[in-house]
Design a protein around this motif. Sequence first.
Motif, PDB file in Angstrom:
ATOM      1  N   GLU A  47       4.480  14.216  -8.998  1.00  0.00           N
ATOM      2  CA  GLU A  47       5.639  15.101  -8.863  1.00  0.00           C
ATOM      3  C   GLU A  47       6.426  15.240 -10.156  1.00  0.00           C
ATOM      4  O   GLU A  47       6.820  16.331 -10.532  1.00  0.00           O
ATOM      5  N   TYR A  48       6.693  14.118 -10.819  1.00  0.00           N
ATOM      6  CA  TYR A  48       7.609  14.133 -11.959  1.00  0.00           C
ATOM      7  C   TYR A  48       6.925  14.142 -13.317  1.00  0.00           C
ATOM      8  O   TYR A  48       7.468  14.666 -14.281  1.00  0.00           O
ATOM      9  N   GLU A  49       5.767  13.532 -13.414  1.00  0.00           N
ATOM     10  CA  GLU A  49       5.069  13.446 -14.700  1.00  0.00           C
ATOM     11  C   GLU A  49       3.854  14.366 -14.775  1.00  0.00           C
ATOM     12  O   GLU A  49       3.235  14.467 -15.822  1.00  0.00           O
ATOM     13  N   HIS A  50       3.489  14.973 -13.642  1.00  0.00           N
ATOM     14  CA  HIS A  50       2.298  15.830 -13.565  1.00  0.00           C
ATOM     15  C   HIS A  50       1.074  15.085 -14.079  1.00  0.00           C
ATOM     16  O   HIS A  50       0.268  15.605 -14.840  1.00  0.00           O
ATOM     17  N   THR A  51       0.992  13.824 -13.654  1.00  0.00           N
ATOM     18  CA  THR A  51      -0.073  12.927 -14.077  1.00  0.00           C
ATOM     19  C   THR A  51      -0.731  12.323 -12.846  1.00  0.00           C
ATOM     20  O   THR A  51      -0.049  11.950 -11.899  1.00  0.00           O
ATOM     21  N   THR A  52      -2.032  12.224 -12.883  1.00  0.00           N
ATOM     22  CA  THR A  52      -2.754  11.596 -11.785  1.00  0.00           C
ATOM     23  C   THR A  52      -3.160  10.190 -12.206  1.00  0.00           C
ATOM     24  O   THR A  52      -3.827  10.014 -13.229  1.00  0.00           O
ATOM     25  N   VAL A  53      -2.710   9.222 -11.428  1.00  0.00           N
ATOM     26  CA  VAL A  53      -3.100   7.829 -11.659  1.00  0.00           C
ATOM     27  C   VAL A  53      -3.610   7.260 -10.342  1.00  0.00           C
ATOM     28  O   VAL A  53      -3.276   7.773  -9.273  1.00  0.00           O
ATOM     29  N   ASP A  54      -4.407   6.204 -10.433  1.00  0.00           N
ATOM     30  CA  ASP A  54      -4.867   5.569  -9.202  1.00  0.00           C
ATOM     31  C   ASP A  54      -3.837   4.532  -8.752  1.00  0.00           C
ATOM     32  O   ASP A  54      -2.811   4.339  -9.399  1.00  0.00           O
ATOM     33  N   THR A  55      -4.106   3.898  -7.631  1.00  0.00           N
ATOM     34  CA  THR A  55      -3.129   2.960  -7.065  1.00  0.00           C
ATOM     35  C   THR A  55      -2.869   1.781  -7.993  1.00  0.00           C
ATOM     36  O   THR A  55      -1.748   1.298  -8.072  1.00  0.00           O
ATOM     37  N   GLU A  56      -3.879   1.330  -8.713  1.00  0.00           N
ATOM     38  CA  GLU A  56      -3.672   0.223  -9.648  1.00  0.00           C
ATOM     39  C   GLU A  56      -2.781   0.651 -10.808  1.00  0.00           C
ATOM     40  O   GLU A  56      -1.927  -0.104 -11.263  1.00  0.00           O
ATOM     41  N   GLY A  57      -2.958   1.861 -11.285  1.00  0.00           N
ATOM     42  CA  GLY A  57      -2.138   2.366 -12.371  1.00  0.00           C
ATOM     43  C   GLY A  57      -0.695   2.597 -11.960  1.00  0.00           C
ATOM     44  O   GLY A  57       0.214   2.574 -12.790  1.00  0.00           O
ATOM     45  N   ALA A  58      -0.463   2.785 -10.683  1.00  0.00           N
ATOM     46  CA  ALA A  58       0.883   3.055 -10.176  1.00  0.00           C
ATOM     47  C   ALA A  58       1.632   1.783  -9.777  1.00  0.00           C
ATOM     48  O   ALA A  58       2.785   1.858  -9.372  1.00  0.00           O
ATOM     49  N   MET A  59       1.005   0.624  -9.900  1.00  0.00           N
ATOM     50  CA  MET A  59       1.610  -0.622  -9.405  1.00  0.00           C
ATOM     51  C   MET A  59       2.942  -0.966 -10.078  1.00  0.00           C
ATOM     52  O   MET A  59       3.874  -1.428  -9.424  1.00  0.00           O
ATOM     53  N   GLY A  60       3.054  -0.735 -11.372  1.00  0.00           N
ATOM     54  CA  GLY A  60       4.298  -1.043 -12.073  1.00  0.00           C
ATOM     55  C   GLY A  60       5.457  -0.206 -11.555  1.00  0.00           C
ATOM     56  O   GLY A  60       6.537  -0.726 -11.245  1.00  0.00           O
ATOM     57  N   LEU A  61       5.235   1.091 -11.431  1.00  0.00           N
ATOM     58  CA  LEU A  61       6.273   1.969 -10.889  1.00  0.00           C
ATOM     59  C   LEU A  61       6.550   1.631  -9.431  1.00  0.00           C
ATOM     60  O   LEU A  61       7.704   1.649  -8.996  1.00  0.00           O
ATOM     61  N   GLU A  63       0.839  -1.195   0.000  1.00  0.00           N
ATOM     62  CA  GLU A  63       0.000   0.000   0.000  1.00  0.00           C
ATOM     63  C   GLU A  63       0.875   1.246   0.000  1.00  0.00           C
ATOM     64  O   GLU A  63       0.659   2.167  -0.785  1.00  0.00           O
ATOM     65  N   LYS A  64       1.887   1.259   0.863  1.00  0.00           N
ATOM     66  CA  LYS A  64       2.797   2.407   0.919  1.00  0.00           C
ATOM     67  C   LYS A  64       3.498   2.600  -0.419  1.00  0.00           C
ATOM     68  O   LYS A  64       3.570   3.710  -0.938  1.00  0.00           O
ATOM     69  N   ASP A  65       4.011   1.510  -0.999  1.00  0.00           N
ATOM     70  CA  ASP A  65       4.710   1.596  -2.287  1.00  0.00           C
ATOM     71  C   ASP A  65       3.795   2.166  -3.370  1.00  0.00           C
ATOM     72  O   ASP A  65       4.200   3.017  -4.160  1.00  0.00           O
ATOM     73  N   ASN A  66       2.548   1.698  -3.416  1.00  0.00           N
ATOM     74  CA  ASN A  66       1.597   2.189  -4.421  1.00  0.00           C
ATOM     75  C   ASN A  66       1.277   3.664  -4.217  1.00  0.00           C
ATOM     76  O   ASN A  66       1.225   4.433  -5.183  1.00  0.00           O
ATOM     77  N   LEU A  67       1.073   4.067  -2.972  1.00  0.00           N
ATOM     78  CA  LEU A  67       0.755   5.469  -2.703  1.00  0.00           C
ATOM     79  C   LEU A  67       1.930   6.378  -3.038  1.00  0.00           C
ATOM     80  O   LEU A  67       1.750   7.444  -3.632  1.00  0.00           O
ATOM     81  N   VAL A  68       3.134   5.962  -2.695  1.00  0.00           N
ATOM     82  CA  VAL A  68       4.313   6.769  -3.005  1.00  0.00           C
ATOM     83  C   VAL A  68       4.528   6.824  -4.520  1.00  0.00           C
ATOM     84  O   VAL A  68       4.897   7.872  -5.062  1.00  0.00           O
ATOM     85  N   ALA A  69       4.261   5.730  -5.229  1.00  0.00           N
ATOM     86  CA  ALA A  69       4.367   5.738  -6.692  1.00  0.00           C
ATOM     87  C   ALA A  69       3.351   6.711  -7.300  1.00  0.00           C
ATOM     88  O   ALA A  69       3.672   7.442  -8.246  1.00  0.00           O
ATOM     89  N   MET A  70       2.134   6.754  -6.751  1.00  0.00           N
ATOM     90  CA  MET A  70       1.139   7.737  -7.208  1.00  0.00           C
ATOM     91  C   MET A  70       1.691   9.146  -7.048  1.00  0.00           C
ATOM     92  O   MET A  70       1.553   9.987  -7.935  1.00  0.00           O
ATOM     93  N   LEU A  71       2.325   9.380  -5.903  1.00  0.00           N
ATOM     94  CA  LEU A  71       2.900  10.698  -5.624  1.00  0.00           C
ATOM     95  C   LEU A  71       4.012  11.023  -6.621  1.00  0.00           C
ATOM     96  O   LEU A  71       4.103  12.143  -7.121  1.00  0.00           O
ATOM     97  N   ARG A  72       4.860  10.046  -6.941  1.00  0.00           N
ATOM     98  CA  ARG A  72       5.951  10.262  -7.905  1.00  0.00           C
ATOM     99  C   ARG A  72       5.406  10.619  -9.290  1.00  0.00           C
ATOM    100  O   ARG A  72       5.957  11.470  -9.982  1.00  0.00           O
ATOM    101  N   PHE A  73       4.319   9.956  -9.702  1.00  0.00           N
ATOM    102  CA  PHE A  73       3.696  10.308 -10.981  1.00  0.00           C
ATOM    103  C   PHE A  73       3.265  11.779 -10.970  1.00  0.00           C
ATOM    104  O   PHE A  73       3.459  12.497 -11.949  1.00  0.00           O
TER     105      PHE A  73
END
Length: 157
Positions: free
Chosen positions: A21-35, A9-19
């Motif tokens: 911060e760096y990509e200016h893109t909003t994704v949900d937790t499922e979309g952030a799973m790869g990152l 959960e933490k990894d997914n939430l932090v990956a959402m935040l990275r998207f």
Amino acid sequence: MQSLSLNREKDNLVAMLRFQEYEHTTVDTEGAMGLAAILAGQLPELKGKRVAVVVASANMELDLVRECVDRALVLDDHVSRFSVQLGDGPGDMAKLLNILAREDVRLLDICHRRYSDRVDLFKVQVECVVELRDKSQNCHLRRMLSDLYPTLRWLDR
């Protein structure tokens, strides 16, 4: 098993935040799973390689996105909470707020309690929630405030 789930959960939430911060893109937790898997070091065979991450995401309610981002900010040490006893004299609160301003810290919330069973008659209890740029600013602020205020307590997430 419980801690593995919390780490994911933490990894997914932090990956959402990275998207954001760096990509200016909003994704949900499922979309952030790869990152999230890459950032968590779960795919060591990819280290040093150029990698494309497929982001497939369903629609997510805006309120839920905001809650996820708020939680990710806390998990990634961008948001901290502390409590401190201050004198009740003129300028004591201003001194703390000036320190936070000088350090470029964003004050999210502040609670000032004059009357408490844990506070001396001429002291006040102040609890602050602050937003910081990154972990290094968080560490710097913790050291500096701890040196200035012996009653300082950092509150858990």
